[in-house]
Design a protein around this motif. Structure first.
Motif, PDB file in Angstrom:
ATOM      1  N   ALA A 141      68.867  39.033  -3.286  1.00  0.00           N
ATOM      2  CA  ALA A 141      68.306  39.380  -2.043  1.00  0.00           C
ATOM      3  C   ALA A 141      68.773  40.363  -1.263  1.00  0.00           C
ATOM      4  O   ALA A 141      68.301  41.160  -0.567  1.00  0.00           O
ATOM      5  CB  ALA A 141      67.759  38.025  -1.095  1.00  0.00           C
ATOM      6  N   ARG A 142      70.344  40.215  -0.959  1.00  0.00           N
ATOM      7  CA  ARG A 142      71.142  40.911  -0.206  1.00  0.00           C
ATOM      8  C   ARG A 142      71.061  42.411  -0.752  1.00  0.00           C
ATOM      9  O   ARG A 142      71.095  43.457   0.099  1.00  0.00           O
ATOM     10  CB  ARG A 142      72.594  40.408   0.095  1.00  0.00           C
ATOM     11  N   LEU A 143      71.308  42.680  -2.174  1.00  0.00           N
ATOM     12  CA  LEU A 143      71.212  43.879  -2.764  1.00  0.00           C
ATOM     13  C   LEU A 143      69.754  44.398  -2.574  1.00  0.00           C
ATOM     14  O   LEU A 143      69.804  45.647  -2.453  1.00  0.00           O
ATOM     15  CB  LEU A 143      71.408  43.735  -4.224  1.00  0.00           C
ATOM     16  N   ALA A 144      68.703  43.782  -2.641  1.00  0.00           N
ATOM     17  CA  ALA A 144      67.392  44.157  -2.565  1.00  0.00           C
ATOM     18  C   ALA A 144      67.140  44.613  -1.251  1.00  0.00           C
ATOM     19  O   ALA A 144      66.556  45.764  -0.759  1.00  0.00           O
ATOM     20  CB  ALA A 144      66.232  43.081  -2.743  1.00  0.00           C
ATOM     21  N   SER A 145      67.792  44.143   0.045  1.00  0.00           N
ATOM     22  CA  SER A 145      67.630  44.546   1.282  1.00  0.00           C
ATOM     23  C   SER A 145      68.203  45.712   1.414  1.00  0.00           C
ATOM     24  O   SER A 145      67.916  46.383   2.177  1.00  0.00           O
ATOM     25  CB  SER A 145      68.273  43.300   2.320  1.00  0.00           C
ATOM     26  N   ARG A 146      69.316  45.926   0.782  1.00  0.00           N
ATOM     27  CA  ARG A 146      70.031  47.342   1.032  1.00  0.00           C
ATOM     28  C   ARG A 146      69.381  48.333   0.413  1.00  0.00           C
ATOM     29  O   ARG A 146      69.172  49.448   0.792  1.00  0.00           O
ATOM     30  CB  ARG A 146      71.406  46.851   0.081  1.00  0.00           C
ATOM     31  N   GLY A 147      68.533  47.974  -0.612  1.00  0.00           N
ATOM     32  CA  GLY A 147      67.902  49.009  -1.335  1.00  0.00           C
ATOM     33  C   GLY A 147      66.523  49.314  -0.457  1.00  0.00           C
ATOM     34  O   GLY A 147      66.456  50.481  -0.465  1.00  0.00           O
ATOM     35  N   ASP A 166      65.237  29.989  -6.902  1.00  0.00           N
ATOM     36  CA  ASP A 166      64.187  30.436  -5.741  1.00  0.00           C
ATOM     37  C   ASP A 166      64.454  32.076  -5.547  1.00  0.00           C
ATOM     38  O   ASP A 166      65.433  32.403  -4.680  1.00  0.00           O
ATOM     39  CB  ASP A 166      64.296  29.613  -4.547  1.00  0.00           C
ATOM     40  N   PHE A 167      63.626  32.883  -6.274  1.00  0.00           N
ATOM     41  CA  PHE A 167      64.045  34.387  -5.968  1.00  0.00           C
ATOM     42  C   PHE A 167      62.821  34.828  -4.894  1.00  0.00           C
ATOM     43  O   PHE A 167      62.540  36.101  -5.107  1.00  0.00           O
ATOM     44  CB  PHE A 167      63.414  35.075  -7.439  1.00  0.00           C
ATOM     45  N   ALA A 168      62.037  34.055  -4.228  1.00  0.00           N
ATOM     46  CA  ALA A 168      61.136  34.342  -3.452  1.00  0.00           C
ATOM     47  C   ALA A 168      61.490  35.769  -2.322  1.00  0.00           C
ATOM     48  O   ALA A 168      60.764  36.619  -2.226  1.00  0.00           O
ATOM     49  CB  ALA A 168      60.487  33.342  -2.639  1.00  0.00           C
ATOM     50  N   GLU A 169      62.638  35.621  -1.743  1.00  0.00           N
ATOM     51  CA  GLU A 169      62.953  36.640  -0.876  1.00  0.00           C
ATOM     52  C   GLU A 169      63.016  37.916  -1.695  1.00  0.00           C
ATOM     53  O   GLU A 169      62.550  38.892  -1.298  1.00  0.00           O
ATOM     54  CB  GLU A 169      64.453  35.962  -0.390  1.00  0.00           C
ATOM     55  N   THR A 170      63.748  38.109  -2.652  1.00  0.00           N
ATOM     56  CA  THR A 170      63.776  39.083  -3.677  1.00  0.00           C
ATOM     57  C   THR A 170      62.473  39.667  -4.268  1.00  0.00           C
ATOM     58  O   THR A 170      62.427  40.945  -4.126  1.00  0.00           O
ATOM     59  CB  THR A 170      64.796  39.114  -4.979  1.00  0.00           C
TER      60      THR A 170
END
Length: 292
Positions: A141-147, A166-170
């Motif tokens: 999720a943190r990496l996806a947010s950086r993207g 739980d990958f819901a955020e990503t």
């Protein structure tokens, strides 16, 4: 040429081919043994480099011989690595492949999740794609947010642990999501498709029945190619690599799914997680099977 950053597992794979899996308390003969690098993120990075794109890899290995071998193999493949070296053993996967090409996986925990998003020293904004695979959900999720913050497209292949993590955020941050039919069922039952970002592309692989792409209310499908699989390890990674590479090269969804299915079929006919993918081989494979 696309600059892609892949993040996730880096493994060392030991593949054991047998005619059939043994019954309880039974024994079978190993017909072939193969060792090579593996891990979904590493596989996609190697495949993208083979398909003429710049590929970088972020993950972790142990401080042992398996980690050294995995890093050396990635360098030979032309992948730029950003690997955290952790104390202990590199993750080793033991893959038992039966006569139908189906795979049973035995693994140690290893060091393939000994990193955090903060360990990534490069700027995500320098890339054209961020491809995420199975890893701790908070890290993904943190990496996806950086993207997202850098306006870099994010693709995500959660893999078989989708049912347990739980990958819901990503999923809500990804532009493209790759799942197989079993994972798609988990996604629908657990989170529902509403968890996906508006306008996201959902790609569902169906094994020997091909695959389909769902985006903007439309569905694109291809029935796949008729092959006799030898080892399905890495076929999903090859599929994702082909789809991403084709789209980066300007292919529409119809063409991309054909290329992706060809890559998956080629990979399933070779032992190990990484097939020798080239555009010449892919085009020849498609032409041969279209003519059949």
């Amino acid at each position: 040429m696309m600059r892609a950053l892949c993040a996730g597992h880096v493994n060392w794979d030991v593949t054991l081919r047998v005619d059939r899996l043994p019954a309880p308390d039974g024994e079978v003969t190993i017909e072939q043994q193969h060792q090579a690098g593996g891990g979904s993120a590493a596989n996609v990075a190697v495949n993208l480099a083979a398909l003429n794109h710049d590929a970088s890899l972020f993950g972790s290995v142990g401080d042992d011989e398996s980690g050294m071998l995995a890093g050396r193999e990635l360098a030979r493949a032309g992948v730029e690595t950003h690997l955290v070296e952790a104390d202990g053993d590199t993750a080793v996967k033991y893959l038992v492949v039966d006569g139908d090409g189906e795979v049973m996986v035995l693994s140690n925990r290893g060091a393939n999740e000994a990193y955090d998003a903060a360990d990534l020293a490069v700027d995500v904004a320098d890339f054209d794609l961020l491809h995420l695979t199975n890893q701790p959900p908070a890290v993904a999720a943190r990496l996806a947010s950086r993207g997202r913050d850098a306006d870099v497209p994010v693709s995500f292949s959660p893999g078989r642990t989708l049912a347990d993590r739980d990958f819901a955020e990503t999923l809500a941050l990804a532009d493209t999501v790759f799942v197989n039919q079993r994972e798609a069922t988990v996604l629908v039952n657990e989170d529902g498709l509403d968890v996906l970002r508006e306008g996201a592309t959902l790609v569902v692989t169906r094994g020997s029945d091909g695959a389909e792409v769902r985006v903007d209310g439309r569905t694109y499908s291809h029935p796949g190619f008729d092959v006799e699989p030898l080892d399905t390890t890495g076929a999903g990674d090859a599929f994702a690599s082909g789809f991403l590479a084709a789209r980066a090269d300007g292919a529409d969804h119809d063409r991309a799914i054909v290329v992706a299915n060809a890559c998956g079929a080629i990979a399933s006919c070779e032992v190990g997680a990484r097939a020798e993918l080239t555009w010449e081989r892919i085009d020849a494979f498609i032409a041969d099977h279209d003519a059949a």
